[in-house]
Design a protein around this motif. Sequence first.
Motif, PDB file in Angstrom:
ATOM      1  N   ASP A  42       9.112 -13.052 -33.817  1.00  0.00           N
ATOM      2  CA  ASP A  42      10.296 -12.192 -33.711  1.00  0.00           C
ATOM      3  C   ASP A  42      10.291 -11.217 -34.881  1.00  0.00           C
ATOM      4  OD1 ASP A  42      12.721 -10.989 -33.260  1.00  0.00           O
ATOM      5  OD2 ASP A  42      13.862 -12.861 -33.085  1.00  0.00           O
ATOM      6  N   ARG A  43       9.419 -10.257 -34.790  1.00  0.00           N
ATOM      7  CA  ARG A  43       9.216  -9.315 -35.890  1.00  0.00           C
ATOM      8  C   ARG A  43      10.500  -8.563 -36.239  1.00  0.00           C
ATOM      9  NH1 ARG A  43       4.970  -6.666 -38.297  1.00  0.00           N
ATOM     10  NH2 ARG A  43       5.437  -4.580 -39.064  1.00  0.00           N
ATOM     11  N   ASP A  44      11.285  -8.209 -35.232  1.00  0.00           N
ATOM     12  CA  ASP A  44      12.515  -7.469 -35.506  1.00  0.00           C
ATOM     13  C   ASP A  44      13.465  -8.304 -36.356  1.00  0.00           C
ATOM     14  OD1 ASP A  44      11.617  -5.299 -34.092  1.00  0.00           O
ATOM     15  OD2 ASP A  44      12.751  -5.749 -32.265  1.00  0.00           O
ATOM     16  N   LEU A  75       5.146  -7.008 -43.499  1.00  0.00           N
ATOM     17  CA  LEU A  75       6.576  -6.818 -43.266  1.00  0.00           C
ATOM     18  C   LEU A  75       7.227  -6.129 -44.458  1.00  0.00           C
ATOM     19  CD1 LEU A  75       7.525 -10.329 -41.814  1.00  0.00           C
ATOM     20  CD2 LEU A  75       7.401  -8.188 -40.528  1.00  0.00           C
ATOM     21  N   ILE A  76       6.894  -6.602 -45.662  1.00  0.00           N
ATOM     22  CA  ILE A  76       7.469  -6.005 -46.868  1.00  0.00           C
ATOM     23  C   ILE A  76       7.096  -4.529 -46.963  1.00  0.00           C
ATOM     24  CG2 ILE A  76       7.351  -6.046 -49.400  1.00  0.00           C
ATOM     25  CD1 ILE A  76       7.057  -9.129 -49.144  1.00  0.00           C
ATOM     26  N   ARG A  77       5.849  -4.214 -46.660  1.00  0.00           N
ATOM     27  CA  ARG A  77       5.398  -2.817 -46.677  1.00  0.00           C
ATOM     28  C   ARG A  77       6.210  -1.962 -45.714  1.00  0.00           C
ATOM     29  NH1 ARG A  77      -0.011  -2.613 -44.016  1.00  0.00           N
ATOM     30  NH2 ARG A  77       1.336  -2.501 -42.176  1.00  0.00           N
ATOM     31  N   ASP A  78       6.516  -2.513 -44.550  1.00  0.00           N
ATOM     32  CA  ASP A  78       7.187  -1.724 -43.527  1.00  0.00           C
ATOM     33  C   ASP A  78       8.688  -1.596 -43.765  1.00  0.00           C
ATOM     34  OD1 ASP A  78       4.756  -1.446 -42.314  1.00  0.00           O
ATOM     35  OD2 ASP A  78       5.140  -2.889 -40.696  1.00  0.00           O
ATOM     36  N   ALA A 272      14.249 -18.210 -43.461  1.00  0.00           N
ATOM     37  CA  ALA A 272      13.992 -17.332 -42.322  1.00  0.00           C
ATOM     38  C   ALA A 272      15.272 -17.103 -41.535  1.00  0.00           C
ATOM     39  CB  ALA A 272      12.913 -17.938 -41.423  1.00  0.00           C
ATOM     40  N   ASP A 273      16.416 -17.436 -42.144  1.00  0.00           N
ATOM     41  CA  ASP A 273      17.704 -17.373 -41.466  1.00  0.00           C
ATOM     42  C   ASP A 273      18.664 -16.498 -42.267  1.00  0.00           C
ATOM     43  OD1 ASP A 273      19.571 -18.939 -39.349  1.00  0.00           O
ATOM     44  OD2 ASP A 273      20.635 -18.713 -41.253  1.00  0.00           O
ATOM     45  N   THR A 274      19.278 -15.516 -41.619  1.00  0.00           N
ATOM     46  CA  THR A 274      20.150 -14.584 -42.330  1.00  0.00           C
ATOM     47  C   THR A 274      21.380 -15.271 -42.899  1.00  0.00           C
ATOM     48  OG1 THR A 274      19.399 -12.759 -40.929  1.00  0.00           O
ATOM     49  CG2 THR A 274      21.447 -12.434 -42.124  1.00  0.00           C
ATOM     50  N   VAL A 275      21.938 -16.231 -42.175  1.00  0.00           N
ATOM     51  CA  VAL A 275      23.110 -16.951 -42.691  1.00  0.00           C
ATOM     52  C   VAL A 275      22.767 -17.682 -43.982  1.00  0.00           C
ATOM     53  CG1 VAL A 275      24.740 -18.821 -42.236  1.00  0.00           C
ATOM     54  CG2 VAL A 275      24.186 -17.187 -40.427  1.00  0.00           C
ATOM     55  N   HIS A 276      21.610 -18.358 -43.992  1.00  0.00           N
ATOM     56  CA  HIS A 276      21.190 -19.046 -45.217  1.00  0.00           C
ATOM     57  C   HIS A 276      20.920 -18.044 -46.343  1.00  0.00           C
ATOM     58  CE1 HIS A 276      19.758 -22.786 -42.792  1.00  0.00           C
ATOM     59  NE2 HIS A 276      21.047 -22.824 -43.052  1.00  0.00           N
TER      60      HIS A 276
END
Length: 309
Positions: A42-44, A75-78, A272-276
């Motif tokens: 899930d790249r997005d 990912l960091i580069r992009d 890998a979780d936005t809430v965390h």
Amino acid sequence: MRPSAHAARAGIARPGGAGLLGNRQVSRIGYGAMQLDRLRGDRDAALALLRRAVELGINHVDTAQFYGNGFVNELIRDVLRPGDGVTVVSKVGAIPDPDSPYPRPAQRPEQLRAAVESNLAGLGLDQVPVVNLRRLDVGPGGRAGGDQAVDVDDQLAEMIALRDEGKIGAIGLSSVTIDILRQALPAGIVCVQNAYSLVTRDDEDMLRLCIDEQIAWVPYFPLGSALAGLPKVTEESAVVAAAGTLGATPAQVGLAWLLHHAPNVLLIPGTADTVHLEENTAAGAIALDETTRDTLDAIPSRTPDFPRG
């Protein structure tokens, strides 16, 4: 990537306040990017999580080319832009091992140079601001043997050459003993990454040496370890009780304790979780009174029996 003039004028609040990483001012709560590989499908979502970290004021991101075999650096580069003012810290000393959960040693000087070049290409940078030499003296994974058992002076000679060439900005160390750190001090070490948490405090003497030498202390496994059988901060009854009193999570209490414990601590919790991610960031605003700190300090430290790769 240094903080932009716009960021400085805007007075962006840094999670946990500001700390020093060499001569760079960074948020004391940063982000460890290793777990982004879990979002390979899930790249997005992975890109959105990194952008959210920047929005939250995080300007210290820890990575390595061997995380996801280059996927995380890509990912960091992009995602990151020069105007974000993010200090990217990478590490060398290992390469991916498809047959093991741990990377394979890559400790020889020519391998360190090749890894820096790979990081530059993967991150799309002309210079990696800080590069940690990941040795195998302590911590999980195997120990270096054979032609991988390289003296730290030989490794640092190559790292210094890379710094002199402008390919890296500063040198750090990871998974080292206090004797190795002392040997490396003349190289101008700016940070040390070792396993360290409320329940694993074997390196207290090294932490104090880092304070004396103005070296940032950047613990990995800041909440103990998710590895089976190893102590976990969030399972301590005193931590759970403090969390209930403070209206926080046990993980937030564990991170807050680290920030209160020493002024040179910089955190790079990974998720890998936005809430965390948001919860980790919010830990920087948790105040621990003296009684709470004393109670937490009384939790015994246990030497972890890390598995060997």
